[in-house]
Design a protein around this motif. Structure first.
Motif, mmCIF file in Angstrom:
data_model
loop_
_atom_site.group_PDB
_atom_site.id
_atom_site.type_symbol
_atom_site.label_atom_id
_atom_site.label_comp_id
_atom_site.label_asym_id
_atom_site.label_seq_id
_atom_site.Cartn_x
_atom_site.Cartn_y
_atom_site.Cartn_z
ATOM 1 N N GLY A 166 0.975 -1.009 -0.076
ATOM 2 C CA GLY A 166 -0.035 -0.090 -0.216
ATOM 3 C C GLY A 166 0.889 1.301 0.141
ATOM 4 O O GLY A 166 1.989 1.266 0.113
ATOM 5 N N PRO A 167 0.293 2.301 -0.118
ATOM 6 C CA PRO A 167 0.944 3.667 -0.124
ATOM 7 C C PRO A 167 1.976 4.033 1.040
ATOM 8 O O PRO A 167 1.340 3.576 2.476
ATOM 9 N N THR A 168 3.165 4.305 1.145
ATOM 10 C CA THR A 168 4.054 4.343 2.117
ATOM 11 C C THR A 168 4.279 6.054 2.087
ATOM 12 O O THR A 168 3.978 6.693 1.250
ATOM 13 N N ALA A 169 4.954 6.503 3.135
ATOM 14 C CA ALA A 169 5.381 7.802 3.442
ATOM 15 C C ALA A 169 6.327 8.220 2.261
ATOM 16 O O ALA A 169 6.204 9.347 1.903
ATOM 17 N N SER A 170 7.183 7.163 1.799
ATOM 18 C CA SER A 170 8.245 7.536 0.811
ATOM 19 C C SER A 170 7.445 7.603 -0.653
ATOM 20 O O SER A 170 8.037 8.549 -1.346
ATOM 21 N N ASP A 171 6.463 6.825 -0.768
ATOM 22 C CA ASP A 171 5.727 6.779 -1.977
ATOM 23 C C ASP A 171 4.984 8.484 -2.109
ATOM 24 O O ASP A 171 5.205 9.024 -3.315
ATOM 25 N N ARG A 172 4.358 8.956 -1.022
ATOM 26 C CA ARG A 172 3.858 10.019 -0.957
ATOM 27 C C ARG A 172 4.794 11.162 -1.334
ATOM 28 O O ARG A 172 4.618 12.014 -2.079
ATOM 29 N N GLU A 173 5.926 11.173 -0.650
ATOM 30 C CA GLU A 173 7.173 12.012 -0.832
ATOM 31 C C GLU A 173 7.554 12.161 -2.326
ATOM 32 O O GLU A 173 7.488 13.279 -2.951
ATOM 33 N N ILE A 174 7.593 10.917 -2.936
ATOM 34 C CA ILE A 174 8.202 10.794 -4.448
ATOM 35 C C ILE A 174 7.090 11.206 -5.176
ATOM 36 O O ILE A 174 7.342 12.197 -6.199
ATOM 37 N N ALA A 175 5.839 11.317 -4.878
ATOM 38 C CA ALA A 175 4.780 11.802 -5.709
ATOM 39 C C ALA A 175 4.672 13.196 -5.675
ATOM 40 O O ALA A 175 4.377 13.839 -6.597
ATOM 41 N N ASP A 176 4.733 13.747 -4.520
ATOM 42 C CA ASP A 176 4.808 15.234 -4.160
ATOM 43 C C ASP A 176 5.835 15.979 -5.278
ATOM 44 O O ASP A 176 5.746 16.864 -5.850
ATOM 45 N N TRP A 177 7.061 15.219 -5.084
ATOM 46 C CA TRP A 177 8.145 15.576 -6.002
ATOM 47 C C TRP A 177 7.935 15.637 -7.515
ATOM 48 O O TRP A 177 8.132 16.510 -8.238
ATOM 49 N N TRP B 24 -5.081 6.154 -5.530
ATOM 50 C CA TRP B 24 -5.672 7.455 -5.973
ATOM 51 C C TRP B 24 -5.204 8.534 -5.162
ATOM 52 O O TRP B 24 -5.180 9.574 -5.671
ATOM 53 N N GLU B 25 -4.835 8.366 -3.859
ATOM 54 C CA GLU B 25 -4.527 9.325 -3.080
ATOM 55 C C GLU B 25 -3.475 10.057 -3.120
ATOM 56 O O GLU B 25 -3.013 11.349 -2.888
ATOM 57 N N LEU B 26 -2.319 9.543 -4.222
ATOM 58 C CA LEU B 26 -1.275 10.230 -4.368
ATOM 59 C C LEU B 26 -1.513 11.291 -5.465
ATOM 60 O O LEU B 26 -0.394 12.019 -5.537
ATOM 61 N N GLY B 27 -2.460 11.427 -6.012
ATOM 62 C CA GLY B 27 -2.667 12.605 -6.826
ATOM 63 C C GLY B 27 -2.058 12.501 -8.456
ATOM 64 O O GLY B 27 -2.083 13.445 -8.744
ATOM 65 N N LEU B 28 -1.862 11.122 -8.892
ATOM 66 C CA LEU B 28 -0.969 11.154 -10.052
ATOM 67 C C LEU B 28 -2.154 10.563 -11.073
ATOM 68 O O LEU B 28 -1.264 9.973 -12.104
ATOM 69 N N GLY B 29 -3.381 10.384 -10.991
ATOM 70 C CA GLY B 29 -3.974 9.978 -12.037
ATOM 71 C C GLY B 29 -4.438 8.454 -11.778
ATOM 72 O O GLY B 29 -4.108 7.922 -10.558
ATOM 73 N N GLU B 30 -4.728 7.844 -12.906
ATOM 74 C CA GLU B 30 -5.500 6.466 -12.566
ATOM 75 C C GLU B 30 -4.167 5.696 -12.190
ATOM 76 O O GLU B 30 -3.046 5.381 -12.921
#
Length: 452
Positions: free
Chosen positions: A95-106, A135-141
């Motif tokens: 599932g989504p991790t803190a590292s995934d969210r950080e990379i998605a933000d970048w 979906w929560e990462l905000g990068l589309g499908e």
């Protein structure tokens, strides 16, 4: 240049497995341990009517500056800057991790379009549920895929090619493949960077920094070269099964697929037994070679120093006396620009083909100056004729009365005559001594005379 697709993600989410899937082979090292991939490695791929390059990158970590992580970040950012589209790989099982969210933000701050691939979705039903979390990462499908089994990758690639320019036809480019080989920490990656003029590979004083065989295509004076950086090759007994084991296998494969080998020697360490074994491997594979003596800037020199070192190399690599030697400093760039000139010469010799008539002229002259030996029973060796049967490396078949009548000294003499008279420079020559009955030889000679 083909458009580039960057594969990005945190460590151990299956990026290299996906690269192998897209490229249709298993060249990228896959091992169940984070941090295996460090440099960026390029591989050709295609889907439908689109050709592209897929670039594997190291695991991206932002909040840790230990070991190689800052250098890996630099490599990832470079890959993203030159890409037409990026695939962000995440792990559907965790599932989504803190590292995934950080990379998605970048990634949202970058101008490159991003596709989100949710890997390790081995079940179609469960994959849809696993992917929905991202979906929560905000990068589309999010696209559920299994890189190891291939499921879901078709849908991902269908979307991917919408970002790639169509390629109607690509010109056939002749390239010279050049493998950079040597023991660990002799400066192979520094040499690659010096040849390309960029930070193409991570350079570190830690042995074993390079793991994958890294392909880089460069052009100079209208010629194309594929440079292959490889892992340092240690003695077999010192290699444990794991990442280094796979790295060395990749290095050996790089020798076999190369035309020319840049055999890098550390002048400060001198020539070791492992260097001699590597030289033997190069000869066994029939590769042309250049001996590159690195770190020459660190040697205290006078007007005789280079001649002393040349004598040492000639004595230790006496069985490789056909290879040119160049003294360089990869760190300062000294004489690095001369290497590709030597590569051109070696490549020409490696590919060279000579007519049967010319080979027999050289043979006749060699025999006139130095007759074949006579054995203890008073029987003399006879060479009837010779012909080149292949190139890369040049291979010449000599038809003789009895191969046993030609000692090593005479065989070396014939090898030397071919090399000096026919211009086989920088490449090994294979001479096959074939026994043949006199009547068969006379019949073949008559047939050739009839055709003429």
């Amino acid at each position: 240049m083909l458009p580039i697709v960057a594969i990005i993600g945190r460590p151990n989410v299956g990026k290299s497995t996906l690269v192998n899937r897209l490229a249709g082979d298993r060249q990228a090292i896959v091992y169940d341990k984070p941090g295996i991939t460090r440099d960026r490695t390029y591989r050709p791929a295609f889907w439908q009517d689109r050709d592209f390059q897929v670039v594997d990158t190291g695991g991206l970590v932002f909040d840790d500056d230990t070991e190689f992580l800052p250098l890996i970040r630099q490599q990832v950012m470079t890959a993203l800057q030159e890409s037409s589209v990026a695939i962000f790989v995440v792990d559907g099982q965790t599932g989504p991790t803190a590292s995934d969210r950080e990379i998605a933000d970048w990634l949202r701050q970058q101008s490159v379009p991003v596709l989100l691939a949710v890997n390790k979705c081995e079940s179609v039903e469960q994959g849809t549920i696993q992917a929905a979390q991202f979906w929560e990462l905000g990068l589309g499908e999010p696209y559920p895929i299994s890189a190891i089994h291939g499921s879901g990758t078709g849908e991902l690639l269908d979307q991917l090619i919408t970002y790639l320019p169509p390629v109607d036809s690509l010109p056939e480019i002749e390239e010279t493949k050049v493998a950079i080989i040597g023991r660990p920490n002799v400066g192979k990656s520094s040499l690659l960077n010096a040849l390309t003029g960029e930070q193409r590979a991570i350079v570190s004083p830690v042995s074993g920094t390079t793991r994958d065989a890294i392909d880089t295509v460069v052009e100079r004076n209208g010629k194309t070269y594929r440079l292959i950086d490889t892992a340092g090759i240690r003695r077999k007994k010192n290699v444990n099964y794991g990442a280094e084991f796979f790295s060395i296998n990749r290095a050996f494969k790089a020798i076999s697929r190369a035309d020319i080998v840049l055999f890098v020697i550390d002048v400060l360490d001198g020539i070791t037994d492992q260097d001699l074994k590597l030289a033997g491997r190069i000869i066994d594979e029939g590769r042309a070679a250049i001996i590159v003596v690195n770190k020459w800037d660190a040697v205290e020199k006078d007007s005789y120093t280079i001649y002393q070192y040349q004598k040492i190399i000639q004595d230790r690599f006496y069985f490789m006396d056909w290879a040119d030697t160049i003294f360089i400093s990869a760190a300062t760039g000294k004489r690095v620009d001369k290497i590709l000139d030597l590569v051109d010469t070696a490549a020409e010799g490696h590919r060279r083909r000579v007519s049967t008539a010319v080979i027999n002229e050289v043979l006749q002259e060699a025999i006139t100056w130095h007759s074949p030996p006579t054995n203890r029973q008073g029987k003399q060796g006879k060479i009837y004729y010779g012909t080149q049967v292949s190139s890369q490396p040049p291979t010449i078949a000599l038809f003789v009365n009895d191969p046993q009548r030609f000692n090593d000294n005479y065989r070396r003499y014939i090898d030397r005559q071919f090399r000096e008279q026919l211009g086989f420079k920088g490449t090994p020559i294979r001479i096959v001594w074939r026994g043949k009955k006199v009547r068969d030889v006379e019949r073949n000679s008559a047939n050739r005379a009839t055709r003429v």
